[in-house]
Design a protein around this motif. Structure first.
Motif, PDB file in Angstrom:
ATOM      1  N   UNK A 159      25.459  -9.860   2.390  1.00  0.00           N
ATOM      2  CA  UNK A 159      26.645 -10.724   2.458  1.00  0.00           C
ATOM      3  C   UNK A 159      27.181 -11.127   1.087  1.00  0.00           C
ATOM      4  N   UNK A 160      26.329 -11.523   0.165  1.00  0.00           N
ATOM      5  CA  UNK A 160      26.819 -11.941  -1.154  1.00  0.00           C
ATOM      6  C   UNK A 160      27.505 -10.792  -1.873  1.00  0.00           C
ATOM      7  N   UNK A 161      26.932  -9.611  -1.780  1.00  0.00           N
ATOM      8  CA  UNK A 161      27.537  -8.442  -2.416  1.00  0.00           C
ATOM      9  C   UNK A 161      28.853  -8.052  -1.729  1.00  0.00           C
ATOM     10  N   UNK A 191      28.972  -7.170  17.932  1.00  0.00           N
ATOM     11  CA  UNK A 191      30.231  -7.870  17.720  1.00  0.00           C
ATOM     12  C   UNK A 191      31.387  -6.949  17.368  1.00  0.00           C
ATOM     13  N   UNK A 192      32.515  -7.556  17.067  1.00  0.00           N
ATOM     14  CA  UNK A 192      33.737  -6.807  16.788  1.00  0.00           C
ATOM     15  C   UNK A 192      33.997  -6.630  15.293  1.00  0.00           C
ATOM     16  N   UNK A 193      32.990  -6.880  14.452  1.00  0.00           N
ATOM     17  CA  UNK A 193      33.091  -6.735  13.005  1.00  0.00           C
ATOM     18  C   UNK A 193      31.970  -5.827  12.521  1.00  0.00           C
ATOM     19  N   UNK A 194      32.289  -4.935  11.593  1.00  0.00           N
ATOM     20  CA  UNK A 194      31.262  -4.103  10.968  1.00  0.00           C
ATOM     21  C   UNK A 194      31.661  -3.832   9.535  1.00  0.00           C
ATOM     22  N   UNK A 252      27.363 -13.704   6.930  1.00  0.00           N
ATOM     23  CA  UNK A 252      25.992 -13.377   7.363  1.00  0.00           C
ATOM     24  C   UNK A 252      25.886 -13.347   8.890  1.00  0.00           C
ATOM     25  N   UNK A 253      26.477 -14.328   9.546  1.00  0.00           N
ATOM     26  CA  UNK A 253      26.411 -14.379  11.011  1.00  0.00           C
ATOM     27  C   UNK A 253      27.120 -13.187  11.628  1.00  0.00           C
ATOM     28  N   UNK A 254      28.263 -12.815  11.098  1.00  0.00           N
ATOM     29  CA  UNK A 254      28.999 -11.670  11.651  1.00  0.00           C
ATOM     30  C   UNK A 254      28.226 -10.371  11.432  1.00  0.00           C
TER      31      UNK A 254
END
Length: 179
Positions: free
Chosen positions: A12-14, A64-67, A56-58
């Protein structure tokens, strides 16, 4: 060229760093993008830290609908060389897309020192594969002039864009127009 992999919460941070790279490359450091974000000055205003739990959660929700698909940076353990992120949106069905699934590619970015090595292509191709697996028949993106040849080589074509945008303040009333 390295192989793209699906991003995890640990990335996530990157992802946020590479999103800032994209924002800076499109609008310049310290300038506002079309969503009202700024370049490096915006990074220091806390948006990265505020976004981190959501990203991070996504990333932790594989259904889910995010990648996001990434290529690891070969010289920086834990670092990323490239990123392509996307979402699946629902729109009321129509001819050719009765289920209303539409993909949207965004935040395609490559670390400046790793450009022109096929990393962004690998990430976008992996993301397009994810859309195919999910039964998404149409994928949209906004292309910079620099990236347009890559997208055209993958089959994307320009379309007339009647898009408009309205920024809403936190309580939902229309915000003042931003230039």
């Amino acid at each position: 060229m390295d192989t793209a992999r699906r991003a995890t919460p640990e990335d996530a941070e990157e992802l946020l760093r590479l999103r800032q790279v994209m924002i800076d490359s499109l609008w310049g450091p310290g300038t506002r993008d079309t969503e009202g974000s700024t370049g490096p000055a915006g990074a220091s205003d806390g948006w990265h830290a505020e976004s981190l739990p959501t990203v991070r959660a996504r990333l932790a929700d594989p259904a889910g609908d995010f990648a996001a698909f990434v290529v690891d940076h070969p010289a920086r353990p834990g670092g990323l060389a490239a990123l392509a992120a996307g979402t699946i949106e629902y729109r009321i069905g129509r001819s050719g897309n009765p289920h209303g699934r539409v993909g949207h590619v965004f935040s395609v970015a490559t670390d400046p020192g790793r450009r022109r090595r096929g990393h962004a292509r690998a990430c976008v191709e992996a993301l397009l594969g994810w859309f195919r697996e999910r039964g998404v028949p149409t994928v949209d993106l906004n292309a910079s002039a620099e990236a347009e040849p890559l997208y055209a080589s993958l089959g994307f074509v320009r379309k007339p864009d009647p898009s408009m945008r309205l920024h809403l303040d936190p309580v939902g009333s229309p915000a003042t127009a931003r230039a």
